[in-house]
Design a protein around this motif. Structure first.
Motif, PDB file in Angstrom:
ATOM      1  N   MET A  39      -0.348   3.156  -5.385  1.00 33.90           N
ATOM      2  CA  MET A  39      -1.521   3.390  -6.099  1.00 33.90           C
ATOM      3  C   MET A  39      -2.595   2.918  -5.586  1.00 33.90           C
ATOM      4  O   MET A  39      -3.896   3.336  -6.116  1.00 33.90           O
ATOM      5  N   GLY A  40      -2.969   1.989  -4.600  1.00 29.14           N
ATOM      6  CA  GLY A  40      -4.092   1.321  -4.168  1.00 29.14           C
ATOM      7  C   GLY A  40      -5.378   2.181  -3.526  1.00 29.14           C
ATOM      8  O   GLY A  40      -6.548   1.957  -4.093  1.00 29.14           O
ATOM      9  N   VAL A  41      -5.024   3.453  -3.166  1.00 27.99           N
ATOM     10  CA  VAL A  41      -6.155   4.092  -2.590  1.00 27.99           C
ATOM     11  C   VAL A  41      -7.022   4.666  -3.803  1.00 27.99           C
ATOM     12  O   VAL A  41      -8.218   5.068  -3.296  1.00 27.99           O
ATOM     13  N   GLY A  42      -6.461   5.128  -5.051  1.00 21.20           N
ATOM     14  CA  GLY A  42      -7.388   5.444  -5.830  1.00 21.20           C
ATOM     15  C   GLY A  42      -8.450   4.611  -6.252  1.00 21.20           C
ATOM     16  O   GLY A  42      -9.757   5.278  -6.571  1.00 21.20           O
ATOM     17  N   VAL A  43      -8.290   3.368  -6.101  1.00 17.11           N
ATOM     18  CA  VAL A  43      -9.298   2.423  -6.488  1.00 17.11           C
ATOM     19  C   VAL A  43     -10.553   2.307  -5.521  1.00 17.11           C
ATOM     20  O   VAL A  43     -11.520   2.393  -5.598  1.00 17.11           O
ATOM     21  N   LYS A  45     -11.608   4.968  -3.432  1.00 14.17           N
ATOM     22  CA  LYS A  45     -11.540   6.369  -3.127  1.00 14.17           C
ATOM     23  C   LYS A  45     -12.979   6.383  -2.489  1.00 14.17           C
ATOM     24  O   LYS A  45     -13.124   6.949  -1.450  1.00 14.17           O
ATOM     25  N   ASN A  46     -14.149   5.832  -3.244  1.00  8.29           N
ATOM     26  CA  ASN A  46     -15.357   5.861  -2.745  1.00  8.29           C
ATOM     27  C   ASN A  46     -15.649   5.186  -1.224  1.00  8.29           C
ATOM     28  O   ASN A  46     -16.165   5.774  -0.277  1.00  8.29           O
ATOM     29  N   ASP A  47     -14.837   4.062  -1.132  1.00  9.01           N
ATOM     30  CA  ASP A  47     -15.021   3.193   0.121  1.00  9.01           C
ATOM     31  C   ASP A  47     -14.268   4.146   1.224  1.00  9.01           C
ATOM     32  O   ASP A  47     -14.979   4.136   2.373  1.00  9.01           O
ATOM     33  N   LEU A  48     -13.281   4.816   1.236  1.00  9.05           N
ATOM     34  CA  LEU A  48     -12.536   5.543   1.890  1.00  9.05           C
ATOM     35  C   LEU A  48     -13.386   6.785   2.574  1.00  9.05           C
ATOM     36  O   LEU A  48     -13.571   7.141   3.505  1.00  9.05           O
ATOM     37  N   GLN A  49     -13.866   7.345   1.396  1.00  5.06           N
ATOM     38  CA  GLN A  49     -14.764   8.666   1.606  1.00  5.06           C
ATOM     39  C   GLN A  49     -15.945   8.128   2.662  1.00  5.06           C
ATOM     40  O   GLN A  49     -16.301   8.976   3.391  1.00  5.06           O
ATOM     41  N   GLN A  50     -16.606   7.158   2.133  1.00  4.01           N
ATOM     42  CA  GLN A  50     -17.691   6.516   3.035  1.00  4.01           C
ATOM     43  C   GLN A  50     -17.216   6.004   4.289  1.00  4.01           C
ATOM     44  O   GLN A  50     -17.995   6.557   5.495  1.00  4.01           O
ATOM     45  N   ALA A  51     -16.283   5.471   4.454  1.00  5.90           N
ATOM     46  CA  ALA A  51     -15.870   4.901   5.918  1.00  5.90           C
ATOM     47  C   ALA A  51     -15.517   6.064   6.918  1.00  5.90           C
ATOM     48  O   ALA A  51     -15.721   5.943   7.926  1.00  5.90           O
ATOM     49  N   GLY A 105      -5.778  -0.934   7.524  1.00  5.72           N
ATOM     50  CA  GLY A 105      -6.876  -1.753   7.526  1.00  5.72           C
ATOM     51  C   GLY A 105      -7.868  -1.798   8.543  1.00  5.72           C
ATOM     52  O   GLY A 105      -9.219  -1.862   8.415  1.00  5.72           O
ATOM     53  N   LEU A 106      -7.172  -1.785   9.979  1.00  4.66           N
ATOM     54  CA  LEU A 106      -8.090  -1.547  10.965  1.00  4.66           C
ATOM     55  C   LEU A 106      -8.577  -0.279  11.490  1.00  4.66           C
ATOM     56  O   LEU A 106      -8.984  -0.090  12.485  1.00  4.66           O
ATOM     57  N   ALA A 107      -8.103   0.835  10.661  1.00  6.27           N
ATOM     58  CA  ALA A 107      -8.154   2.082  11.271  1.00  6.27           C
ATOM     59  C   ALA A 107      -9.714   2.631  11.699  1.00  6.27           C
ATOM     60  O   ALA A 107     -10.533   2.440  10.681  1.00  6.27           O
ATOM     61  N   VAL A 170     -11.548  -6.169  -3.062  1.00  5.28           N
ATOM     62  CA  VAL A 170     -12.405  -5.489  -2.113  1.00  5.28           C
ATOM     63  C   VAL A 170     -13.985  -5.921  -2.150  1.00  5.28           C
ATOM     64  O   VAL A 170     -14.623  -5.924  -1.070  1.00  5.28           O
ATOM     65  N   ASN A 171     -14.350  -6.397  -3.320  1.00  7.49           N
ATOM     66  CA  ASN A 171     -15.783  -6.637  -3.415  1.00  7.49           C
ATOM     67  C   ASN A 171     -15.843  -8.120  -2.369  1.00  7.49           C
ATOM     68  O   ASN A 171     -16.827  -8.356  -2.206  1.00  7.49           O
ATOM     69  N   MET A 172     -14.807  -8.863  -2.644  1.00  6.72           N
ATOM     70  CA  MET A 172     -14.710 -10.224  -1.907  1.00  6.72           C
ATOM     71  C   MET A 172     -14.487 -10.057  -0.394  1.00  6.72           C
ATOM     72  O   MET A 172     -15.321 -10.633   0.296  1.00  6.72           O
ATOM     73  N   PHE A 173     -13.590  -9.258  -0.168  1.00  2.68           N
ATOM     74  CA  PHE A 173     -13.208  -9.271   1.463  1.00  2.68           C
ATOM     75  C   PHE A 173     -13.287  -7.811   2.008  1.00  2.68           C
ATOM     76  O   PHE A 173     -13.298  -7.853   3.310  1.00  2.68           O
ATOM     77  N   GLY A 174     -13.906  -6.857   1.303  1.00  8.63           N
ATOM     78  CA  GLY A 174     -13.758  -5.576   1.863  1.00  8.63           C
ATOM     79  C   GLY A 174     -12.180  -4.788   1.950  1.00  8.63           C
ATOM     80  O   GLY A 174     -11.276  -5.638   1.802  1.00  8.63           O
ATOM     81  N   TRP A 175     -12.432  -3.465   1.875  1.00  8.28           N
ATOM     82  CA  TRP A 175     -11.089  -3.127   1.652  1.00  8.28           C
ATOM     83  C   TRP A 175     -10.215  -3.216   2.850  1.00  8.28           C
ATOM     84  O   TRP A 175      -8.719  -3.029   2.700  1.00  8.28           O
ATOM     85  N   ARG A 176     -10.802  -3.066   4.396  1.00  3.83           N
ATOM     86  CA  ARG A 176     -10.165  -3.194   5.382  1.00  3.83           C
ATOM     87  C   ARG A 176      -9.397  -4.546   5.415  1.00  3.83           C
ATOM     88  O   ARG A 176      -8.060  -4.601   5.548  1.00  3.83           O
ATOM     89  N   ASN A 177      -9.879  -5.737   5.153  1.00  5.12           N
ATOM     90  CA  ASN A 177      -9.056  -6.991   5.093  1.00  5.12           C
ATOM     91  C   ASN A 177      -8.279  -7.173   3.793  1.00  5.12           C
ATOM     92  O   ASN A 177      -7.198  -7.647   4.267  1.00  5.12           O
ATOM     93  N   THR A 178      -8.537  -6.460   2.865  1.00 12.13           N
ATOM     94  CA  THR A 178      -7.334  -6.534   1.856  1.00 12.13           C
ATOM     95  C   THR A 178      -6.172  -5.931   2.168  1.00 12.13           C
ATOM     96  O   THR A 178      -5.118  -6.625   1.893  1.00 12.13           O
ATOM     97  N   PHE A 179      -6.404  -4.697   2.858  1.00 15.40           N
ATOM     98  CA  PHE A 179      -5.025  -4.079   3.299  1.00 15.40           C
ATOM     99  C   PHE A 179      -4.378  -4.839   4.451  1.00 15.40           C
ATOM    100  O   PHE A 179      -3.034  -4.808   4.673  1.00 15.40           O
TER     101      PHE A 179
END
Length: 430
Positions: A39-43, A45-51, A105-107, A170-179
């Protein structure tokens, strides 16, 4: 270890009834990771589209890579659970998922993101079926649907973590570090699986459920070809899979793909507020598994709750997409919506009860296989529609969700044709 070294029969039974919760809990925690990744990618979404500079269809493909892998692995997972055993299967595959989560997370590119999500799906694909296998070996048959409900709590806890808690992380660590951190956590719990999980009470010198319930002994040397033929030529396996594909695909779309973004677009709320609204549906889903499972076991009825909740889910989707509710009603509506939608857990129960009990892993895998095919394909189709109507997002959402609603409608009709088992295994060898 011989049984006489473990204690009297009463002491043995007490040990089975206590240690089973240790075994179940470790695997249930692993299942939390499974649903988080689902389920995690839905939240984000905008971060992944931008990245990765991608549109809605490519974003949906990131999520679908998980489901393609899950689809491919469902029948192999059942074979592994029935032949190799849950302990070895979950330990080895969880390590694969952990590494893949860290790589995601490192992709550095969308290609690496696709590949790592695919291997996350491969790694976590075995956990649920192994959990069902453990429940069939450590728990009484009369509590099967209720235990499915408990598994649903673990699943929905993962779904809760993948909503507003994930936004905060994600706000605290970023989406990459979270995964990356989630991957490290999986390594720790994979080690606990290796240390604590036992495939059967007999592995500890204790009486198994076959002995305690005076049922036919479990067959250890399962012939894969015959097992697959038994499950896949059983028409009831396929009939129960049709309601499952609609119900489960909708569950994934709401909780993991487009639910948060649809609420943001429709109601003009922030991401964290939208995620909190989705949590109301997640809580409804968690309650559903226990309530429906308990009532189904108590009244020995599987078909009626499936029909009723399937029809209500169809109505719920029409209201959710085409009626803009007052915000005050959105939370209670989503709670009820999540409750009725999660009757898909009854499909797992029925899938086991219409097939040979020795093939619980394969039976669950086949039913899951159908559902995850829908969860892989439908969001990508919806994403393509959203990209087409990018200039008119609300019209795009309505057209995209119509595809899902049609699938749910087919499943609701099929629910009337499922087999009532009255809470017992009705399989008879041909």
């Amino acid at each position: 270890m011989k049984k006489d070294l473990v204690g009297t029969k009463e002491e043995q039974i007490k040990k089975v009834e206590s240690y089973r919760w240790v075994v179940w809990s470790v695997l249930a925690v692993m299942y939390i990771f499974v649903t988080f990744h689902r389920m995690g990618v839905g939240v984000v979404k905008n971060d992944l589209q931008q990245a990765f500079n991608i549109g809605a269809a490519q974003f949906a493909n990131i999520g679908s890579m998980y489901f393609y892998a899950y689809f491919i692995m469902q029948i192999p997972s059942g074979i592994l659970a029935d032949k190799l055993g849950p302990k070895k299967t979950v330990f080895s595959f969880s390590l694969l998922a952990a590494v893949a989560s860290i790589v995601f997370g490192l992709a550095p590119s969308i290609g690496v993101a696709y590949a790592s999500r695919f291997f996350v799906g491969i790694g976590v694909s075995v956990v649920f079926i192994c959990l069902i296998k453990i429940q069939s070996r450590w728990f009484y048959s009369k509590n099967f649907a209720l235990m499915i409900g408990f598994a649903g709590i673990a699943a929905n806890l993962g779904a809760v973590i993948a909503q507003s808690p994930l936004v905060i992380a994600v706000n605290m660590f970023g989406w990459r570090n979270t995964f990356v951190y989630m991957g490290v956590g999986m390594v720790f719990f994979a080690i606990l699986v290796l240390l604590l999980v036992k495939d059967d009470p007999s592995d500890m010198g204790l009486p198994g459920m076959d002995e305690l319930e005076n049922r036919p002994q479990s067959v250890a040397n399962i012939k894969v070809g015959q097992a697959l033929k038994s499950v896949m030529t059983n028409k009831w396996t396929w009939i129960i899979s049709i309601p499952y594909i609609g119900l489960y695909t909708g569950y994934v779309v709401l909780f993991g793909t487009f639910g948060v973004s649809f609420i943001m677009a429709t109601y003009g709320v922030s991401k964290i507020s939208a995620a909190n609204y989705v949590i109301a549906a997640v809580i409804g889903s968690a309650v559903s598994g226990l309530v429906i499972g308990y009532l189904s076991d108590k009244f020995k009825n599987r078909k009626l709750p499936l029909i009723l909740c399937s029809v209500l889910t169809l109505i719920g989707w029409v209201v959710f997409i085409f009626v803009k509710l007052p915000l005050a009603l959105l939370t209670p509506f989503l709670f009820v919506f999540g409750f009725v939608m999660s009757v898909f857990t009854m499909c797992w129960t029925l899938g086991n009860e219409v097939n040979d009990r020795n093939l619980s892993g394969i039976a669950t895998g086949v039913v899951n296989c159908v559902g995850f095919l829908g969860a892989a394909i439908v969001p990508v189709v919806m994403g393509s529609i959203l990209d087409t109507y990018k200039a008119m997002p609300m019209l795009g959402y309505q057209k995209a969700f119509t595809v899902l609603i049609a699938l749910v409608a087919v499943g609701a009709v099929a629910s009337f044709f499922t087999k009532e088992t009255n809470g017992v295994n009705i399989y008879k060898a041909k």
